[in-house]
Design a protein around this motif. Structure first.
Motif, PDB file in Angstrom:
ATOM      1  N   ARG A 192       0.829  -1.188   0.000  1.00  0.00           N
ATOM      2  CA  ARG A 192       0.000   0.000   0.000  1.00  0.00           C
ATOM      3  C   ARG A 192       0.873   1.250   0.000  1.00  0.00           C
ATOM      4  O   ARG A 192       0.712   2.143  -0.823  1.00  0.00           O
ATOM      5  CB  ARG A 192      -0.840  -0.024   1.277  1.00  0.00           C
ATOM      6  N   ARG A 193       1.826   1.262   0.916  1.00  0.00           N
ATOM      7  CA  ARG A 193       2.727   2.417   1.009  1.00  0.00           C
ATOM      8  C   ARG A 193       3.528   2.548  -0.272  1.00  0.00           C
ATOM      9  O   ARG A 193       3.699   3.631  -0.814  1.00  0.00           O
ATOM     10  CB  ARG A 193       3.662   2.208   2.211  1.00  0.00           C
ATOM     11  N   TRP A 194       3.962   1.407  -0.773  1.00  0.00           N
ATOM     12  CA  TRP A 194       4.777   1.396  -1.977  1.00  0.00           C
ATOM     13  C   TRP A 194       3.974   1.919  -3.182  1.00  0.00           C
ATOM     14  O   TRP A 194       4.471   2.678  -4.008  1.00  0.00           O
ATOM     15  CB  TRP A 194       5.259  -0.034  -2.213  1.00  0.00           C
ATOM     16  N   LEU A 195       2.708   1.541  -3.241  1.00  0.00           N
ATOM     17  CA  LEU A 195       1.866   1.983  -4.353  1.00  0.00           C
ATOM     18  C   LEU A 195       1.651   3.489  -4.297  1.00  0.00           C
ATOM     19  O   LEU A 195       1.649   4.186  -5.315  1.00  0.00           O
ATOM     20  CB  LEU A 195       0.516   1.263  -4.296  1.00  0.00           C
ATOM     21  N   GLU A 198       3.005   8.788  -6.649  1.00  0.00           N
ATOM     22  CA  GLU A 198       3.611  10.109  -6.587  1.00  0.00           C
ATOM     23  C   GLU A 198       4.688  10.270  -7.647  1.00  0.00           C
ATOM     24  O   GLU A 198       4.859  11.341  -8.219  1.00  0.00           O
ATOM     25  CB  GLU A 198       4.194  10.357  -5.191  1.00  0.00           C
ATOM     26  N   ARG A 199       5.399   9.173  -7.937  1.00  0.00           N
ATOM     27  CA  ARG A 199       6.458   9.258  -8.931  1.00  0.00           C
ATOM     28  C   ARG A 199       5.918   9.319 -10.355  1.00  0.00           C
ATOM     29  O   ARG A 199       6.386  10.071 -11.183  1.00  0.00           O
ATOM     30  CB  ARG A 199       7.397   8.064  -8.800  1.00  0.00           C
ATOM     31  N   THR A 200       4.896   8.497 -10.663  1.00  0.00           N
ATOM     32  CA  THR A 200       4.403   8.449 -12.039  1.00  0.00           C
ATOM     33  C   THR A 200       3.362   9.530 -12.319  1.00  0.00           C
ATOM     34  O   THR A 200       3.218   9.961 -13.457  1.00  0.00           O
ATOM     35  CB  THR A 200       3.755   7.087 -12.351  1.00  0.00           C
ATOM     36  N   GLY A 201       2.639   9.961 -11.317  1.00  0.00           N
ATOM     37  CA  GLY A 201       1.636  10.999 -11.510  1.00  0.00           C
ATOM     38  C   GLY A 201       0.473  10.582 -12.391  1.00  0.00           C
ATOM     39  O   GLY A 201      -0.213  11.418 -12.974  1.00  0.00           O
ATOM     40  N   LEU A 202       0.246   9.256 -12.495  1.00  0.00           N
ATOM     41  CA  LEU A 202      -0.840   8.770 -13.346  1.00  0.00           C
ATOM     42  C   LEU A 202      -2.194   8.940 -12.664  1.00  0.00           C
ATOM     43  O   LEU A 202      -2.314   8.712 -11.457  1.00  0.00           O
ATOM     44  CB  LEU A 202      -0.658   7.278 -13.594  1.00  0.00           C
ATOM     45  N   LEU A 244      -4.851   5.465   1.214  1.00  0.00           N
ATOM     46  CA  LEU A 244      -4.190   5.622  -0.080  1.00  0.00           C
ATOM     47  C   LEU A 244      -4.699   6.791  -0.919  1.00  0.00           C
ATOM     48  O   LEU A 244      -3.927   7.479  -1.573  1.00  0.00           O
ATOM     49  CB  LEU A 244      -4.397   4.349  -0.904  1.00  0.00           C
ATOM     50  N   ALA A 245      -5.998   6.994  -0.908  1.00  0.00           N
ATOM     51  CA  ALA A 245      -6.600   7.809  -1.957  1.00  0.00           C
ATOM     52  C   ALA A 245      -6.553   9.305  -1.659  1.00  0.00           C
ATOM     53  O   ALA A 245      -6.534   9.720  -0.500  1.00  0.00           O
ATOM     54  CB  ALA A 245      -8.042   7.372  -2.164  1.00  0.00           C
TER      55      ALA A 245
END
Lengths: 348, 282
Positions: free
Chosen positions: A176-179, A184-188, A203-204
């Motif tokens: 969850r944390r990793w996702l 944040e890195r991909t900004g998708l 998460l959301a």
């Protein structure tokens, strides 16, 4: 570009799965669809991806009409609940599949595909497992391969269907944390479906709560937690207890005690139902105001102490109190209980 | 092999009795008859065996059988794939009826399957006269034999594939589609590898049956020696003429074909055992 869902309807035979659902996911937003099973959340996700066909309504991404496009041209990355990895291909082959499926003119060269696969394997922290078959990976590793495979087509939108549903609690928290970091890195623009409220709230950016094919409430985790729009949302976001009450002058009268009503809107006077969280109770001496109760058990493990008690007028509840309060209590003690604050919604 | 735990240790007498029962049953029903075929065929020595086979009639029966199987099996493979795909990937009205119809050739007697074709295409059948005018002869011809064989072997491939594809679901195909693969690519790279063992098994069973079919073919063939007699029919013809060695020689060839297909399957499975094991999950 934002993803805009307007008045989407879908029924399976006579069973309505989605009823006039409208939603907006902002560019780069991490949106959760939260609801019990049968609420239509997965159906909505599959409609966006094109795996189900909507009976009516529109799904637009920027000014593109997504519903008019075939699935394979939508550019949507989809991660399935049970991974749906290609069993006869290694992790690396799974990840490369999307790139190799492109039309010849658009297809990257073999070397480019190889480099991209290595990059994605590194991104999902599986650098050394490219040659493994799915059966040789753990559940969490499979899920990460599935994610890398979806990201390989450089999607504009990422859809995750109960991404951690089949994993054990500890792996789930780690992923969850990793996702979240990955997002944040991909900004998708990412939409994920879950029935786990804790997951959604953690998460959301925003959470849409679905019930019976309708959006019950949409808002940030804070908004949802502090201003739940309905008893259903309140109940779904955490444990709750219900008491009959009478609303009078903006207070809820429960067992003869005036209790503060939380929330911006004040309900109309009259009989109603009050909802309280387990940590919003005042525990008093046996002759104190409120409900009389007998303690069955005092559980001292955990951040809060939990008091399991039986109410005199039937029913058992487990309330959470600070350890300092709990230390004075023991099983078979008699106490009084009253909610400190409750929520009241107009009865439907 | 490690010794079983005491809880699972059965009385030795019971174990022995059950093993004898199982082996005895198989021996009586399967191995002994199969062995008899070869014993009878070789009763008068290897020369008689080969001279029994080496007749122009027998060669044309072998050729005909291979042609019939060569047409019927690919037809039913394509049909089986299409039917299994349709039944497991789509919901539509009358699906159960379709599945029942696919099973029908299993449940009706092959003789009836043959008779249907005679009624339809025979000289006095519904379409017989018209076809005759056009110079097409179905009954007492290779066309009829192929049709009857195709009908009888219709369910084999579909029946192997439907339960498997149902259990596998369509998630992997859906995933391939979202990744941009078109229908053909999805079929050849995702669907086919997932069903190849069941498909191969279905094709083998279908082939064995297509070569061995007797009832339906017997009705439509007319048993014209050297022309419309397939191997099973040739066996019957020779047997009825008391030419036992030749009859069993041809029968042994048929049995050999079946054994070869099974051997091919076993070899392939052994060769890909690692791959199979690696894919076994869920």
């Amino acid at each position: 570009m934002s993803l805009e869902i307007t008045n989407v309807n879908k029924s399976f035979g006579r069973f309505p799965a989605l009823n006039d659902v409208s939603l907006l996911a902002e560019d780069g937003e991490f949106l959760a669809l939260l609801g019990p099973s049968g609420s239509g959340k997965t159906t909505l996700l599959r409609i966006i991806a094109g795996l189900e066909i909507a009976d009516g309504g529109a799904v637009r991404f920027g000014d593109e009409d997504l519903l008019a496009k075939p699935v394979r041209q939508r550019g949507i990355g989809f991660v399935f609940q049970h991974y749906a990895l290609f069993k006869h291909m290694t992790s690396a082959q799974n990840i490369a599949f999307g790139m190799q499926s492109k039309a010849r003119k658009l297809r990257p060269s073999k070397a480019e595909i190889k480099a991209k696969v290595a990059e994605l394997l590194a991104l999902v922290q599986l650098d050394d497992l490219g040659e493994r078959y799915p059966a040789q990976l753990s559940g969490g590793q499979r899920q990460r391969v599935a994610l890398a495979r979806a990201l390989a087509i450089e999607p504009k939108i990422l859809l995750l269907d109960e991404p951690f549903g089949a994993l054990d609690a500890k792996v789930r928290r780690g992923l969850r944390r990793w996702l979240r970091e990955l997002h944040e890195r991909t900004g998708l623009t990412t939409i994920f479906v879950t029935h786990d409220q804790e997951e959604a709230l953690e998460l959301a950016d925003r959470v849409a709560v679905l019930k019976d094919g309708k959006v019950e409430q949409i808002g940030t985790p804070e908004e949802l937690y502090h201003e739940p729009a309905s008893a259903f949302v309140f109940d779904f976001l955490g444990d709750s207890f219900q008491f009959p009450c009478v609303v009078r002058d903006g207070k809820a009268v429960i067992a003869g005690v005036d209790v503060t009503i939380l929330g911006a809107a004040t309900p109309a006077d009259g009989p109603s139902t009050a909802y309280a969280r387990p940590d919003a109770f005042v525990v008093g001496p046996a002759d104190g105001p409120g409900f009389g109760a007998r303690i069955r058990d005092v559980l001292l493990a955990g951040p809060d102490a939990r008091i399991d008690c039986v109410l005199d007028d039937d029913g058992a509840i487990e309330v959470r109190v600070p350890h300092a309060v709990a230390q004075k209590l023991a099983p078979r003690n008699r106490i009084s209980l009253i909610p400190r604050e409750v929520r009241v919604w107009a009865e439907t | 092999m490690s010794a079983p735990s005491p809880a699972r240790r059965d009385p030795p007498l019971l174990v022995a009795a059950l093993i004898i029962l199982a082996v005895g049953y198989l021996g009586l029903v399967v191995f002994l008859p199969l062995l008899t075929v070869f014993i009878e065929a070789l009763r008068k020595g290897i020369e008689a065996y080969f001279s029994g086979i080496n007749q122009s009639e027998v060669w044309s029966a072998i050729k005909l059988t291979l042609i019939v199987a060569g047409v019927a099996v690919p037809l039913n493979t394509v049909f089986g794939l299409a039917a299994a795909w349709t039944v497991t990937r789509f919901d539509f009205w009358g699906k159960n009826l379709l599945v029942t119809i696919i099973d029908l050739p299993f449940s009706i007697s092959p003789v009836i399957s043959g008779l249907i074709y005679v009624l339809l295409y025979g000289a006095n059948g519904w379409f017989g006269p018209q076809l005759q005018e056009m110079g097409i002869q179905v009954i007492f011809n290779i066309t009829g034999i192929i049709l009857a064989t195709t009908l009888v072997t219709l369910p084999f491939v579909a029946r192997e594939l439907i339960p498997l594809m149902q259990a596998q679901g369509s998630d992997e195909e859906a995933a391939a589609t979202t990744l941009g693969a078109n229908g053909w690519r999805t079929f050849f790279l995702i669907t086919l590898p997932n069903i190849k063992w069941a498909l191969m098994y279905g094709v083998l069973l279908c082939t064995a049956r297509a070569m061995g079919e007797f009832g339906a073919v017997s009705v439509v063939s007319g048993k014209i020696r050297g022309f419309t007699a397939t191997m099973p029919l040739q066996v019957e013809i020779l047997y009825n003429e008391y030419n036992f060695v030749a009859a069993f020689a041809v029968a042994s060839l048929l049995a050999l074909f079946a054994l070869i297909t099974l051997a091919v399957k076993t070899v392939l499975e052994a060769r890909f055992a690692d791959e199979l094991a690696a894919q076994r999950w869920r």
